[in-house]
Design an enzyme around this catalytic site. Structure first.
Site, PDB file in Angstrom:
ATOM      1  N   ALA A  73     -19.502 -18.109  19.843  1.00  0.00           N
ATOM      2  CA  ALA A  73     -18.342 -17.215  19.954  1.00  0.00           C
ATOM      3  C   ALA A  73     -17.633 -17.430  21.282  1.00  0.00           C
ATOM      4  CB  ALA A  73     -18.810 -15.770  19.860  1.00  0.00           C
ATOM      5  N   ASN A 122     -16.767 -16.608  33.254  1.00  0.00           N
ATOM      6  CA  ASN A 122     -15.646 -15.912  32.614  1.00  0.00           C
ATOM      7  C   ASN A 122     -15.814 -14.408  32.718  1.00  0.00           C
ATOM      8  OD1 ASN A 122     -15.754 -14.417  29.785  1.00  0.00           O
ATOM      9  ND2 ASN A 122     -17.445 -15.907  29.788  1.00  0.00           N
ATOM     10  N   ARG A 123     -14.663 -13.756  32.845  1.00  0.00           N
ATOM     11  CA  ARG A 123     -14.607 -12.294  32.734  1.00  0.00           C
ATOM     12  C   ARG A 123     -13.409 -11.942  31.857  1.00  0.00           C
ATOM     13  NH1 ARG A 123     -13.713 -12.999  38.515  1.00  0.00           N
ATOM     14  NH2 ARG A 123     -11.499 -12.850  39.035  1.00  0.00           N
ATOM     15  N   GLY A 125     -13.122 -10.279  29.028  1.00  0.00           N
ATOM     16  CA  GLY A 125     -13.007  -8.862  28.660  1.00  0.00           C
ATOM     17  C   GLY A 125     -12.543  -8.642  27.228  1.00  0.00           C
ATOM     18  N   PHE A 126     -13.083  -9.432  26.309  1.00  0.00           N
ATOM     19  CA  PHE A 126     -12.788  -9.259  24.874  1.00  0.00           C
ATOM     20  C   PHE A 126     -11.288  -9.288  24.582  1.00  0.00           C
ATOM     21  CE2 PHE A 126     -16.898  -6.756  23.580  1.00  0.00           C
ATOM     22  CZ  PHE A 126     -17.597  -7.950  23.540  1.00  0.00           C
ATOM     23  N   ASN A 152     -18.337 -12.598  14.854  1.00  0.00           N
ATOM     24  CA  ASN A 152     -18.932 -11.954  16.019  1.00  0.00           C
ATOM     25  C   ASN A 152     -18.136 -10.688  16.329  1.00  0.00           C
ATOM     26  OD1 ASN A 152     -19.191 -11.310  18.907  1.00  0.00           O
ATOM     27  ND2 ASN A 152     -20.482 -13.137  18.997  1.00  0.00           N
ATOM     28  N   ASN A 183     -22.371  -8.472  19.132  1.00  0.00           N
ATOM     29  CA  ASN A 183     -22.384  -8.812  20.560  1.00  0.00           C
ATOM     30  C   ASN A 183     -22.471  -7.540  21.396  1.00  0.00           C
ATOM     31  OD1 ASN A 183     -22.005  -9.739  23.122  1.00  0.00           O
ATOM     32  ND2 ASN A 183     -19.881 -10.380  22.820  1.00  0.00           N
ATOM     33  N   SER A 186     -22.012  -8.753  26.254  1.00  0.00           N
ATOM     34  CA  SER A 186     -20.965  -9.243  27.151  1.00  0.00           C
ATOM     35  C   SER A 186     -21.043  -8.468  28.454  1.00  0.00           C
ATOM     36  CB  SER A 186     -19.585  -9.049  26.524  1.00  0.00           C
ATOM     37  OG  SER A 186     -18.614  -9.266  27.536  1.00  0.00           O
ATOM     38  N   ASN A 188     -18.667  -8.249  30.465  1.00  0.00           N
ATOM     39  CA  ASN A 188     -17.301  -7.979  30.910  1.00  0.00           C
ATOM     40  C   ASN A 188     -16.677  -6.728  30.302  1.00  0.00           C
ATOM     41  OD1 ASN A 188     -17.302 -10.385  32.494  1.00  0.00           O
ATOM     42  ND2 ASN A 188     -17.132 -11.527  30.572  1.00  0.00           N
ATOM     43  N   THR A 189     -17.444  -5.969  29.535  1.00  0.00           N
ATOM     44  CA  THR A 189     -16.994  -4.673  29.046  1.00  0.00           C
ATOM     45  C   THR A 189     -17.975  -3.655  29.625  1.00  0.00           C
ATOM     46  OG1 THR A 189     -16.059  -5.593  27.018  1.00  0.00           O
ATOM     47  CG2 THR A 189     -16.623  -3.252  26.975  1.00  0.00           C
ATOM     48  N   LYS A 229     -26.705 -10.399  19.341  1.00  0.00           N
ATOM     49  CA  LYS A 229     -26.551 -11.356  20.456  1.00  0.00           C
ATOM     50  C   LYS A 229     -26.909 -10.664  21.766  1.00  0.00           C
ATOM     51  CE  LYS A 229     -23.597 -14.815  22.509  1.00  0.00           C
ATOM     52  NZ  LYS A 229     -22.415 -15.638  22.338  1.00  0.00           N
ATOM     53  N   SER A 257     -28.609 -17.071  24.227  1.00  0.00           N
ATOM     54  CA  SER A 257     -28.178 -15.824  24.795  1.00  0.00           C
ATOM     55  C   SER A 257     -26.689 -15.878  25.140  1.00  0.00           C
ATOM     56  CB  SER A 257     -28.947 -15.552  26.099  1.00  0.00           C
ATOM     57  OG  SER A 257     -28.512 -16.476  27.092  1.00  0.00           O
ATOM     58  N   ASN A 258     -26.226 -14.729  25.601  1.00  0.00           N
ATOM     59  CA  ASN A 258     -24.873 -14.643  26.161  1.00  0.00           C
ATOM     60  C   ASN A 258     -24.901 -15.197  27.600  1.00  0.00           C
ATOM     61  OD1 ASN A 258     -22.142 -13.784  26.507  1.00  0.00           O
ATOM     62  ND2 ASN A 258     -22.526 -12.172  25.005  1.00  0.00           N
ATOM     63  N   THR A 259     -23.820 -15.026  28.304  1.00  0.00           N
ATOM     64  CA  THR A 259     -23.732 -15.510  29.690  1.00  0.00           C
ATOM     65  C   THR A 259     -24.611 -14.655  30.612  1.00  0.00           C
ATOM     66  OG1 THR A 259     -21.813 -14.088  30.003  1.00  0.00           O
ATOM     67  CG2 THR A 259     -21.388 -16.355  29.376  1.00  0.00           C
TER      68      THR A 259
HETATM   69  C1  LIG Z   1     -14.637 -18.295  28.024  1.00  0.00           C
HETATM   70  C2  LIG Z   1     -15.812 -17.742  27.276  1.00  0.00           C
HETATM   71  C3  LIG Z   1     -15.616 -16.699  26.407  1.00  0.00           C
HETATM   72  C4  LIG Z   1     -16.690 -16.163  25.708  1.00  0.00           C
HETATM   73  N1  LIG Z   1     -16.473 -15.153  24.833  1.00  0.00           N
HETATM   74  C5  LIG Z   1     -17.500 -14.673  24.108  1.00  0.00           C
HETATM   75  C6  LIG Z   1     -17.272 -13.658  23.143  1.00  0.00           C
HETATM   76  O1  LIG Z   1     -16.150 -13.202  22.932  1.00  0.00           O
HETATM   77  N2  LIG Z   1     -18.348 -13.198  22.456  1.00  0.00           N
HETATM   78  C7  LIG Z   1     -19.606 -13.683  22.649  1.00  0.00           C
HETATM   79  O2  LIG Z   1     -20.543 -13.245  21.963  1.00  0.00           O
HETATM   80  N3  LIG Z   1     -19.844 -14.658  23.545  1.00  0.00           N
HETATM   81  C8  LIG Z   1     -18.828 -15.154  24.273  1.00  0.00           C
HETATM   82  N4  LIG Z   1     -19.060 -16.149  25.182  1.00  0.00           N
HETATM   83  C9  LIG Z   1     -20.452 -16.625  25.401  1.00  0.00           C
HETATM   84  C10 LIG Z   1     -20.741 -17.867  24.592  1.00  0.00           C
HETATM   85  O3  LIG Z   1     -20.686 -17.624  23.209  1.00  0.00           O
HETATM   86  C11 LIG Z   1     -22.155 -18.390  24.930  1.00  0.00           C
HETATM   87  O4  LIG Z   1     -23.113 -17.410  24.577  1.00  0.00           O
HETATM   88  C12 LIG Z   1     -22.306 -18.715  26.404  1.00  0.00           C
HETATM   89  O5  LIG Z   1     -21.159 -19.342  26.901  1.00  0.00           O
HETATM   90  C13 LIG Z   1     -23.528 -19.621  26.655  1.00  0.00           C
HETATM   91  O6  LIG Z   1     -23.399 -20.835  25.986  1.00  0.00           O
HETATM   92  P1  LIG Z   1     -22.881 -22.186  26.704  1.00  0.00           P
HETATM   93  O7  LIG Z   1     -23.656 -22.310  27.982  1.00  0.00           O
HETATM   94  O8  LIG Z   1     -23.199 -23.254  25.708  1.00  0.00           O
HETATM   95  O9  LIG Z   1     -21.410 -22.021  26.947  1.00  0.00           O
HETATM   96  C14 LIG Z   1     -17.996 -16.687  25.909  1.00  0.00           C
HETATM   97  C15 LIG Z   1     -18.192 -17.753  26.792  1.00  0.00           C
HETATM   98  C16 LIG Z   1     -17.112 -18.273  27.475  1.00  0.00           C
HETATM   99  C17 LIG Z   1     -17.343 -19.415  28.435  1.00  0.00           C
END
Ligand SMILES: Cc1cc2nc3c(=O)[nH]c(=O)nc-3n(C[C@H](O)[C@H](O)[C@H](O)COP(=O)(O)O)c2cc1C
Length: 309
Positions: A73, A122-123, A125-126, A152, A183, A186, A188-189, A229, A257-259
């Site tokens: 996502a 990234n921040r 923020g959906f 997602n 999700n 995040s 950022n929320t 997630k 995982s997420n970030t």
């Molecule tokens: C610019 C950006 C926007 C993202 N937006 C979302 C999001 O809207 N929803 C979500 O579940 N994860 C979001 N992610 C997280 C990614 O889906 C992923 O979990 C994270 O980047 C780790 O994977 P990677 O290291 O392969 O990028 C975002 C990541 C990035 C870099």
């Protein structure tokens, strides 16, 4: 990396990261699918180039991937390029995060390349155009052959009932999703990650499973699988609790995982102290460790999708 992809990356790296992202989506939307499949080395027809040994079949929950590499996502938040991304050869594609109402997200700049660390902060923020806009695009994309689609779901920043936001996504997209990614991780929320804790998580999952089970799918299709997630920044106690509740409440799996909001000491890039979630190379070991931990904690009863490289 082939010459083509190397040149494309070098060109995109000349631009501000968010503009480069938007441009890449515009290029994907404009390019004919057979050409994309050819550029990606994925054969003439989508889906015919994968070795059958790469396929993953979760028959019990009706999910079939032609290969195990999916798109996470955040890249195609608004489901704008689903046929093109499928043509590139992904085994599954996840759009979103989507919130019920459109949302602008945080002020720019909100996306930072850490080129020296092969990472991104990234921040966002959906930022997204909301459920209805995405649904129209997904219904259109569904008329073509696309890879299995994960939707997602997120919650609006100012929502008085965040669990209700996820529920409405489950109700709205029940007919077009191959799986849901919920999700709650995040960074950022503000407050969103609290849904991973305490009494909030069982309440969330109970409502989501109930909403999902109410959706009448054709008899030969099981209910749409739900994956939660989660963040990589969870204490051992929190991990144990999440694994137990996920098993008890009958969701199908976790996306890990997420970030991360942590900043490893070895980061070198000037942008390393920007606020937001860190992803890319520095996340790899952390997310792999959590993935392994959840396999152990769930006794193999949950399907785990690994993210973070
Ligand atoms: C610019 C950006 C926007 C993202 N937006 C979302 C999001 O809207 N929803 C979500 O579940 N994860 C979001 N992610 C997280 C990614 O889906 C992923 O979990 C994270 O980047 C780790 O994977 P990677 O290291 O392969 O990028 C975002 C990541 C990035 C870099």
């Amino acid at each position: 990396m082939s010459l083509f992809w190397g040149l494309l990356q070098a060109g995109l790296f000349q631009l501000d990261p968010e503009r480069a992202h938007r441009l890449s989506i515009a290029l994907l939307k404009a390019a004919p699918a057979p050409i994309l499949a050819k550029i990606a080395g994925h054969g003439q027809k989508h889906g015919q180039a994968d070795d059958p040994s790469l396929a993953i079949d979760f028959d019990r929950i009706g999910l079939h991937f032609k290969n195990p590499v999916g798109l996470a996502a955040g890249y195609d938040k608004d489901a704008e390029a689903l046929p093109a991304l499928s043509a590139l050869g992904f085994g599954f594609v996840e759009c979103g995060s989507l919130t019920p109402r459109p949302q602008a997200g945080n002020t720019r700049p909100r996306l930072f390349r850490l080129a020296k660390d092969r990472a991104v902060i990234n921040r966002m923020g959906f930022n997204n155009q909301g459920h209805e806009a995405a649904l129209a695009r997904i219904e259109k994309a569904r008329r073509q052959k696309i890879a299995p689609l994960g939707i997602n779901l997120g919650a609006n920043k100012d929502s008085p009932d965040r669990i209700g936001d996820y529920e409405s996504g489950i109700r709205l997209f029940g007919g077009v999703a191959d799986y849901f990614a919920v999700n709650i991780s995040s960074p950022n929320t503000p407050g969103l990650r609290d849904l991973q804790q305490g009494d909030a998580l069982p309440a969330l999952l109970a409502r989501l499973v109930a909403a999902r089970d109410l959706y009448a799918r054709p008899k030969d299709r099981p209910p749409v699988p739900i994956f939660l997630k989660i963040a990589p920044d969870l204490s051992p106690d929190a991990r144990l609790m999440i694994a137990q509740i996920a098993c008890e409440r009958g969701i199908e799996g976790l996306i890990i995982s997420n970030t991360t909001i942590t900043r490893p000491a070895h980061l070198r890039d000037d942008a390393k102290d920007e606020a937001g979630g860190l992803s890319g190379a520095p996340l790899k070991d952390l997310s792999a460790e959590i993935l392994a931990d959840f396999y152990r904690l769930s006794g193999g009863r949950l399907i785990l999708i690994g993210v973070g490289a």
